[in-house]
Design an enzyme around this catalytic site. Structure first.
Site, short mmCIF file in Angstrom:
data_model
loop_
_atom_site.label_atom_id
_atom_site.label_comp_id
_atom_site.label_asym_id
_atom_site.label_seq_id
_atom_site.Cartn_x
_atom_site.Cartn_y
_atom_site.Cartn_z
N LYS A 203 5.42 -3.12 1.69
CA LYS A 203 5.76 -1.74 1.31
C LYS A 203 5.07 -0.79 2.27
O LYS A 203 3.89 -0.97 2.60
CB LYS A 203 5.28 -1.47 -0.11
C1 R5P Z 1 0.25 3.74 -5.44
O1 R5P Z 1 -0.20 4.41 -6.33
C2 R5P Z 1 1.21 2.72 -5.73
O2 R5P Z 1 1.17 1.63 -4.86
C3 R5P Z 1 2.63 3.20 -5.89
O3 R5P Z 1 3.32 2.12 -6.41
C4 R5P Z 1 3.34 3.65 -4.63
O4 R5P Z 1 2.63 4.64 -3.96
C5 R5P Z 1 4.77 4.08 -4.89
O5 R5P Z 1 4.81 5.18 -5.68
P1 R5P Z 1 5.23 6.61 -5.13
O6 R5P Z 1 6.71 6.53 -4.84
O7 R5P Z 1 4.92 7.56 -6.21
O8 R5P Z 1 4.46 6.85 -3.86
#
Ligand code: R5P
Length: 293
Positions: A203
């Site tokens: 990711k």
């Molecule tokens: C961090 O808080 C996490 O890994 C979240 O899952 C990630 O940042 C994705 O969430 P967002 O789209 O709110 O950034």
């Protein structure tokens, strides 16, 4: 005892049909065993090859983030539109009904809160609990260039070793510290390191310039985080550009659950990710759905 087979002469072995050997639909993941590929097929849609992961794990270091104050009230109505849910085991056990049978990605690292140095994470879950909870994957932050870079890399590799033993995938998450520049050069470095060390998928954040070089240089699928809340139209543009430039979907949180209308937003993001709907049409779809409610 089964009955004796009387009709041996009539058996058909289809000798004219060659047995097929198909490549797995996700890039770079042919070498994995059946169980791992099966779990990954519960995260990524085998038809589109993409995923809409709904990320709600923010509380593991941020506490009750806006939109996640009451997961039972705000998130449960979204579950039916997500391909996969990314969350902590605490929220899973306490709030998510066990009738949810889509992919589960469990947050497996943690430690510091927003009040401390975030890169000082350790593994925060055992693989046995992931198996008990029927997880498809486990997620771990990797802080390339961060203060505790090496520690976070060791968290990643230990989790991969544990996961590979039981066929549970590991999602390596690029965590960009405050002082680091979020550009393609950094994302190429971080995602490639994570993939080289064995994560099944990665990711990262979308970057405006040269994002296609990030996906090209990463040998396994990439999904993008949504990041801070931006206007709905811009979030749809970002999701569209990311998948057109090689991402295998989104792991989106705030831009869905903090949207004006989260259900309409997740439906529109799905149309962009799985059906290549153009951003302008997707935003129209969002507004229409919102109006109808
Ligand atoms: C961090 O808080 C996490 O890994 C979240 O899952 C990630 O940042 C994705 O969430 P967002 O789209 O709110 O950034």
């Amino acid at each position: 005892m089964p009955e004796q087979d009387q009709s041996k002469e009539e058996k058909n072995f289809y000798l004219d049909i060659k047995a097929k050997s198909k490549a797995f639909f996700l890039k770079g993941l042919n070498g994995y065993d059946w169980g791992m590929q099966n779990r990954l097929s519960n995260i990524f849609n085998p038809k589109s090859g993409r995923t809409v992961m709904l990320a709600i794990d923010h509380g593991y270091f941020q506490g009750p983030t806006t939109g996640l104050e009451r997961v039972d009230v705000t998130i449960l109505p979204l579950l039916q539109y997500a391909d996969t849910l990314m969350l902590t085991r605490g929220i899973l056990r306490s709030i998510i009904p066990p009738t949810f049978t889509k992919g589960l990605v469990l947050r497996a690292s943690g430690g510091p809160s927003i009040l401390k140095e975030l890169s000082n994470e350790q593994l925060a879950m055992d693989v046995e609990d992931a198996i008990r909870l029927n997880a498809a994957a486990m997620a771990v932050q990797v802080f390339i260039g961060g203060e505790y870079e090496t520690q976070s890399i060791h968290n990643l590799t230990r989790l991969i070793d544990m996961g590979n033993k039981y066929g549970i995938a590991t999602l390596g998450v690029t965590a960009v510290g405050k002082d680091l520049v979020r550009d393609a050069k950094y994302m190429r470095l971080a995602t490639r390191i994570i993939a080289e060390l064995g994560a099944a998928y990665v990711k990262t954040y979308y970057v405006e310039k040269d994002f296609e070089t990030v996906t090209a240089a990463c040998p396994v699928p990439i999904v993008i985080a949504g990041g801070k809340k931006i206007p709905e139209k811009e979030a749809l543009v970002m999701a569209y550009n990311a998948v057109q430039q090689g991402a295998s979907g989104v792991d989106m949180g705030r831009n869905i659950f903090q949207a004006d209308d989260p259900v309409s937003m997740i439906k529109s993001v799905r149309a962009v990710v799985h059906n290549n709907l153009k951003p302008a049409e997707a935003f129209e779809m969002y507004n229409d759905l919102k109006k109808k409610k």
